[in-house]
Design a protein around this motif. Structure first.
Motif, PDB file in Angstrom:
ATOM      1  N   PHE A  47      -0.420 178.674  82.192  1.00  0.00           N
ATOM      2  CA  PHE A  47      -0.127 179.918  82.886  1.00  0.00           C
ATOM      3  C   PHE A  47      -1.278 180.297  83.806  1.00  0.00           C
ATOM      4  CE2 PHE A  47       1.525 184.118  83.452  1.00  0.00           C
ATOM      5  CZ  PHE A  47       0.428 184.966  83.461  1.00  0.00           C
ATOM      6  N   VAL A  48      -0.924 180.790  84.998  1.00  0.00           N
ATOM      7  CA  VAL A  48      -1.922 181.262  85.957  1.00  0.00           C
ATOM      8  C   VAL A  48      -1.799 182.771  86.149  1.00  0.00           C
ATOM      9  CG1 VAL A  48      -2.779 181.114  88.325  1.00  0.00           C
ATOM     10  CG2 VAL A  48      -1.978 179.042  87.162  1.00  0.00           C
ATOM     11  N   VAL A  49      -0.608 183.211  86.536  1.00  0.00           N
ATOM     12  CA  VAL A  49      -0.415 184.628  86.829  1.00  0.00           C
ATOM     13  C   VAL A  49       1.070 184.913  86.876  1.00  0.00           C
ATOM     14  CG1 VAL A  49      -0.483 184.216  89.319  1.00  0.00           C
ATOM     15  CG2 VAL A  49      -0.993 186.499  88.446  1.00  0.00           C
ATOM     16  N   ALA A  50       1.447 186.175  86.609  1.00  0.00           N
ATOM     17  CA  ALA A  50       2.844 186.576  86.721  1.00  0.00           C
ATOM     18  C   ALA A  50       2.932 188.017  87.203  1.00  0.00           C
ATOM     19  CB  ALA A  50       3.568 186.419  85.386  1.00  0.00           C
ATOM     20  N   ILE A  51       4.094 188.349  87.738  1.00  0.00           N
ATOM     21  CA  ILE A  51       4.329 189.678  88.280  1.00  0.00           C
ATOM     22  C   ILE A  51       5.711 190.145  87.859  1.00  0.00           C
ATOM     23  CG2 ILE A  51       5.233 188.782  90.477  1.00  0.00           C
ATOM     24  CD1 ILE A  51       3.739 191.145  91.849  1.00  0.00           C
ATOM     25  N   ALA A  97       7.708 179.920  89.196  1.00  0.00           N
ATOM     26  CA  ALA A  97       8.715 180.056  88.146  1.00  0.00           C
ATOM     27  C   ALA A  97       9.350 181.439  88.193  1.00  0.00           C
ATOM     28  CB  ALA A  97       8.086 179.816  86.778  1.00  0.00           C
ATOM     29  N   ALA A  98      10.606 181.491  87.810  1.00  0.00           N
ATOM     30  CA  ALA A  98      11.348 182.762  87.776  1.00  0.00           C
ATOM     31  C   ALA A  98      11.891 182.983  86.379  1.00  0.00           C
ATOM     32  CB  ALA A  98      12.484 182.737  88.786  1.00  0.00           C
ATOM     33  N   ILE A 109       4.633 185.848  80.176  1.00  0.00           N
ATOM     34  CA  ILE A 109       3.491 184.960  80.407  1.00  0.00           C
ATOM     35  C   ILE A 109       3.640 183.609  79.731  1.00  0.00           C
ATOM     36  CG2 ILE A 109       1.908 186.907  80.690  1.00  0.00           C
ATOM     37  CD1 ILE A 109       0.851 186.287  77.870  1.00  0.00           C
ATOM     38  N   ASN A 110       4.695 183.446  78.937  1.00  0.00           N
ATOM     39  CA  ASN A 110       4.890 182.171  78.250  1.00  0.00           C
ATOM     40  C   ASN A 110       5.810 181.275  79.051  1.00  0.00           C
ATOM     41  OD1 ASN A 110       3.406 182.838  75.807  1.00  0.00           O
ATOM     42  ND2 ASN A 110       5.058 184.284  75.420  1.00  0.00           N
ATOM     43  N   LEU A 111       5.538 179.990  78.979  1.00  0.00           N
ATOM     44  CA  LEU A 111       6.313 179.012  79.732  1.00  0.00           C
ATOM     45  C   LEU A 111       7.803 179.141  79.410  1.00  0.00           C
ATOM     46  CD1 LEU A 111       5.091 175.440  80.389  1.00  0.00           C
ATOM     47  CD2 LEU A 111       7.473 175.788  79.748  1.00  0.00           C
ATOM     48  N   ALA A 112       8.117 179.394  78.148  1.00  0.00           N
ATOM     49  CA  ALA A 112       9.516 179.478  77.719  1.00  0.00           C
ATOM     50  C   ALA A 112      10.236 180.709  78.259  1.00  0.00           C
ATOM     51  CB  ALA A 112       9.590 179.477  76.197  1.00  0.00           C
TER      52      ALA A 112
END
Length: 127
Positions: A47-51, A97-98, A109-112
């Motif tokens: 994980f890098v960042v999410a919004i 990713a969406a 924030i998790n890949l899943a």
């Protein structure tokens, strides 16, 4: 699911900047929280960042905090990752990713948590 198309990767010297863009197609952009992950050779995707859907909440990995900035333009249906003060250890394939979320302020924030992925764009930082 949505189809995601990334752009903006490339080769840059340490200390330089790059801006990645990601544009989904086929579904309502504002229904999805968006994130960026990266994968270096021989390592797991991280994980890098999410919004959030609204753009009002963000979450950064400690390794990029203060150097990377995520933003989204729901009118243009695009999410951006501004990467400054790049380091050689930032070298990786970066994936957009969406993730469909019920809350407009929630930041997964998790890949899943992300159901749709782009094809990835290479970012190489030379020392």
């Amino acid at each position: 699911q949505v189809q995601l198309v990334e752009s903006g990767g490339g080769l840059v010297q340490a200390g330089g900047s790059l801006r990645l863009s990601c544009a989904p197609s086929g579904r309502t952009f504002s229904s999805y929280a968006m994130g960026w992950f990266r994968q270096a050779p021989g390592k797991e995707r991280e994980f890098v960042v999410a919004i959030s859907r609204s753009g009002g909440s963000t979450y950064y990995a400690d390794s990029v905090k203060g150097r990377f900035t995520i933003s989204r333009d729901n009118a243009k249906k695009t999410v951006y990752l501004q990467m400054d003060s790049l380091k050689p250890e930032d070298t990786a394939v970066y994936y957009c990713a969406a993730g469909a979320t019920s809350g407009s302020w929630y930041v997964p924030i998790n890949l899943a948590d992300f159901g749709s992925w782009g094809q990835g764009t290479q970012v190489t930082v030379s020392s």
